[in-house]
Structure formats: structure tokens, C-alpha cells
Design a protein around this motif. Sequence first.
Motif, PDB file in Angstrom:
ATOM      1  N   ASP A 197       0.804  -1.219   0.000  1.00  0.00           N
ATOM      2  CA  ASP A 197       0.000   0.000   0.000  1.00  0.00           C
ATOM      3  C   ASP A 197       0.839   1.272   0.000  1.00  0.00           C
ATOM      4  OD1 ASP A 197      -2.290  -1.597   0.114  1.00  0.00           O
ATOM      5  OD2 ASP A 197      -2.236  -1.674   2.310  1.00  0.00           O
ATOM      6  N   ASP A 198       2.163   1.161   0.138  1.00  0.00           N
ATOM      7  CA  ASP A 198       3.014   2.347   0.145  1.00  0.00           C
ATOM      8  C   ASP A 198       3.139   2.918  -1.268  1.00  0.00           C
ATOM      9  OD1 ASP A 198       3.439   2.086   2.847  1.00  0.00           O
ATOM     10  OD2 ASP A 198       5.277   0.905   2.598  1.00  0.00           O
ATOM     11  N   PRO A 199       3.176   4.235  -1.407  1.00  0.00           N
ATOM     12  CA  PRO A 199       3.385   4.816  -2.744  1.00  0.00           C
ATOM     13  C   PRO A 199       4.783   4.523  -3.245  1.00  0.00           C
ATOM     14  CG  PRO A 199       3.472   6.515  -1.052  1.00  0.00           C
ATOM     15  CD  PRO A 199       3.024   5.267  -0.361  1.00  0.00           C
ATOM     16  N   PRO A 200       4.976   4.392  -4.540  1.00  0.00           N
ATOM     17  CA  PRO A 200       6.319   4.100  -5.064  1.00  0.00           C
ATOM     18  C   PRO A 200       7.270   5.266  -4.803  1.00  0.00           C
ATOM     19  CG  PRO A 200       4.793   4.620  -6.845  1.00  0.00           C
ATOM     20  CD  PRO A 200       3.965   4.498  -5.614  1.00  0.00           C
ATOM     21  N   PRO A 201       8.535   4.981  -4.522  1.00  0.00           N
ATOM     22  CA  PRO A 201       9.500   6.061  -4.280  1.00  0.00           C
ATOM     23  C   PRO A 201       9.869   6.759  -5.582  1.00  0.00           C
ATOM     24  CG  PRO A 201      10.616   3.956  -4.253  1.00  0.00           C
ATOM     25  CD  PRO A 201       9.147   3.650  -4.377  1.00  0.00           C
ATOM     26  N   LEU A 206      15.658   7.491  -4.388  1.00  0.00           N
ATOM     27  CA  LEU A 206      16.539   6.338  -4.549  1.00  0.00           C
ATOM     28  C   LEU A 206      17.988   6.758  -4.748  1.00  0.00           C
ATOM     29  CD1 LEU A 206      14.335   4.075  -6.852  1.00  0.00           C
ATOM     30  CD2 LEU A 206      14.962   3.610  -4.485  1.00  0.00           C
ATOM     31  N   LEU A 207      18.193   7.772  -5.584  1.00  0.00           N
ATOM     32  CA  LEU A 207      19.560   8.248  -5.837  1.00  0.00           C
ATOM     33  C   LEU A 207      20.207   8.775  -4.565  1.00  0.00           C
ATOM     34  CD1 LEU A 207      19.050  10.111  -9.233  1.00  0.00           C
ATOM     35  CD2 LEU A 207      20.152   7.904  -8.865  1.00  0.00           C
ATOM     36  N   ILE A 218      22.005  -1.725  -1.637  1.00  0.00           N
ATOM     37  CA  ILE A 218      20.656  -1.591  -1.083  1.00  0.00           C
ATOM     38  C   ILE A 218      19.753  -2.615  -1.754  1.00  0.00           C
ATOM     39  CG2 ILE A 218      18.645  -0.079  -0.825  1.00  0.00           C
ATOM     40  CD1 ILE A 218      20.490   2.284  -0.805  1.00  0.00           C
ATOM     41  N   ARG A 219      18.961  -3.256  -0.945  1.00  0.00           N
ATOM     42  CA  ARG A 219      17.925  -4.152  -1.458  1.00  0.00           C
ATOM     43  C   ARG A 219      16.579  -3.700  -0.895  1.00  0.00           C
ATOM     44  NH1 ARG A 219      20.590 -10.249  -1.117  1.00  0.00           N
ATOM     45  NH2 ARG A 219      22.516  -9.742  -2.251  1.00  0.00           N
ATOM     46  N   CYS A 220      15.594  -3.774  -1.751  1.00  0.00           N
ATOM     47  CA  CYS A 220      14.248  -3.341  -1.372  1.00  0.00           C
ATOM     48  C   CYS A 220      13.366  -4.573  -1.260  1.00  0.00           C
ATOM     49  CB  CYS A 220      13.683  -2.363  -2.400  1.00  0.00           C
ATOM     50  SG  CYS A 220      12.068  -1.702  -1.960  1.00  0.00           S
TER      51      CYS A 220
END
Length: 284
Positions: A197-201, A206-207, A218-220
Motif C-alpha cells: 500500500d506504500d506509494p512508489p518512491p 533512490l539516488l 541496497i535491497r528493497c
Amino acid sequence: MPGRKRKSPDDARASSGGLPERGEKELSLRPTALKPPQQDILEQRLKGIRDVLSEPRRSSRQGVAVAEWIEEAKRVLVLVERGKFIQQMGFFEEGKHYLFPEDALYLMDRSKLCLLMNGMATSLQRAMSVLLSGAGISAAEYYAMTHCRRVGFIVRRPASEISSGSLKISFSSWAANSFRRKAPSPPEFHLVVRSRDDPPPTCRELLDLVELCRPVQIRCALVDQGTVLFTHVWDSRAPLICEVQPAIPISQLLLTGKVVPPQRMRSQLEDLELNEMEDLDKSD
């Protein structure tokens, strides 16, 4: 012995304490009804799984640690330390070993910890409702952490808060043989946890996060109703789709079929219309 019913492999495995073997899939995913023999096999195998999951968990007292929930400090104090898992978790303060709430929940789920609340042992269900609310982490973060630990990583909270906009580093992870409590090496990767449900970054978030965490990767983890999916966040020095590219002439665009952002397209079309109007004025 005559007259004795022979146990099926599923029943034998269930009685030994393990999950029944399900074997190869007999059907592909099609919206068709199951035939009676297939339905019977499916029900038997589902029953075997339910029987195993309904059995109470048993563990030796020699390997079960004892800890107490400290409500005021929102942490868990280790009273009796047993087992190797607990040695890699938590932190020491004034000679006492403390666990973070998510560490205690994971150990309880593995039947490696007996948690006391007000001097009495508590159930895993009650501990989940109390500790998660006081842990400062979401259920999605807990699911992602437990997934990493079950596949062999050592997972800990980051030494300091690292965030960029709506993104934050929830945990740091090491390979099992590379972590030393007294002299920890840089983690193998940092973990960002996102719920369905979180909005995309944004690309900028990210940068910035990659720059803050460099050289650690980093891993998401995307968590959807307990299912955890992992993706890599690549180094910002690699070309990204969101980078600004030089303007493309409208004539070249029509010939090559390349796509440009709508705003740039609109501005180029406006310039083209102005040029056409100027040409018409000159012809008049």
C-alpha cells in the motif's frame, strides 16, 4: 502385520514432525473443476499440512532462553541466555543484554525464547500484539527481517538512521560467517522495506539513498500479505530511465519514432506552430 493399515508417505512424514511431501504438481493453473480422484488427493495433502501445523511445538528447555519485556524502555532484558542465535542479537548496556522487540519475537517464533510479561510467560500471539506496537517497526518490516534470517543472514538495526524522503533503511544484513559483534564489518547490504500500500518512491529518493549508503548495496523488500519479494537498487552511476536527456528535434522524432516526455513534446509543438505562423506571415 496382517490387518494393519500401511501409512502413506504423507502420514508418515507428518507423524515424524515434518511437513508432508507434496510431490510434483498434477495440474496447471486452469479455471477447470478438479476430477474426483484429484480432489481426494488434494484434500489428503492439505489435511496432512494442517495436522502438522496444528501440533504444539516442542523444544528442549536446555536450548530455551528466558527474557522479560520492559514496558517503559520498549526493550527485552535477557535473564537466561541460551543458544547461539541470541548471541548475535540485541545489544549490551551496563553489562546487561537487551533485545529489540523484533529479535524477541523471532526467537519466540523459533521456540528459542520464553518471554515474561509481569512475571508470567506469555504466548506468541500476545507478544506480537504488544511488542510490534512498541517496536517502532511495521508488520511488513518484521516479515522482511524474519525472511532474511531464515535464509541465513544476520539482521540488525542500522547503527544510525539513514533516510531519504519516504525511504529509510530498516535493517542491515551480514552473511552468517562475516559478522563480529565486537568488531563488525560493513554489512553486505542495507534493507529498505515497502508495503504493497506504500506509494512508489521517486528516482531522486533512490539516488540520494544510494549516495548515503555507498559503498554498501541496497535491497528493497516488497511485502504483500506476508509474501516478501526482493529487488536490487543499482548504483546511481548507472544510467537511469529518469535522467534528463537532450531535446530531440520534432522532425527527428517523427522520423525515428523516439518518445520524449509530454512537457518537452508540448514545448516543441508550440515552437513548431510559432514557426509555421511566422512562415505564413512572411508569405502574406
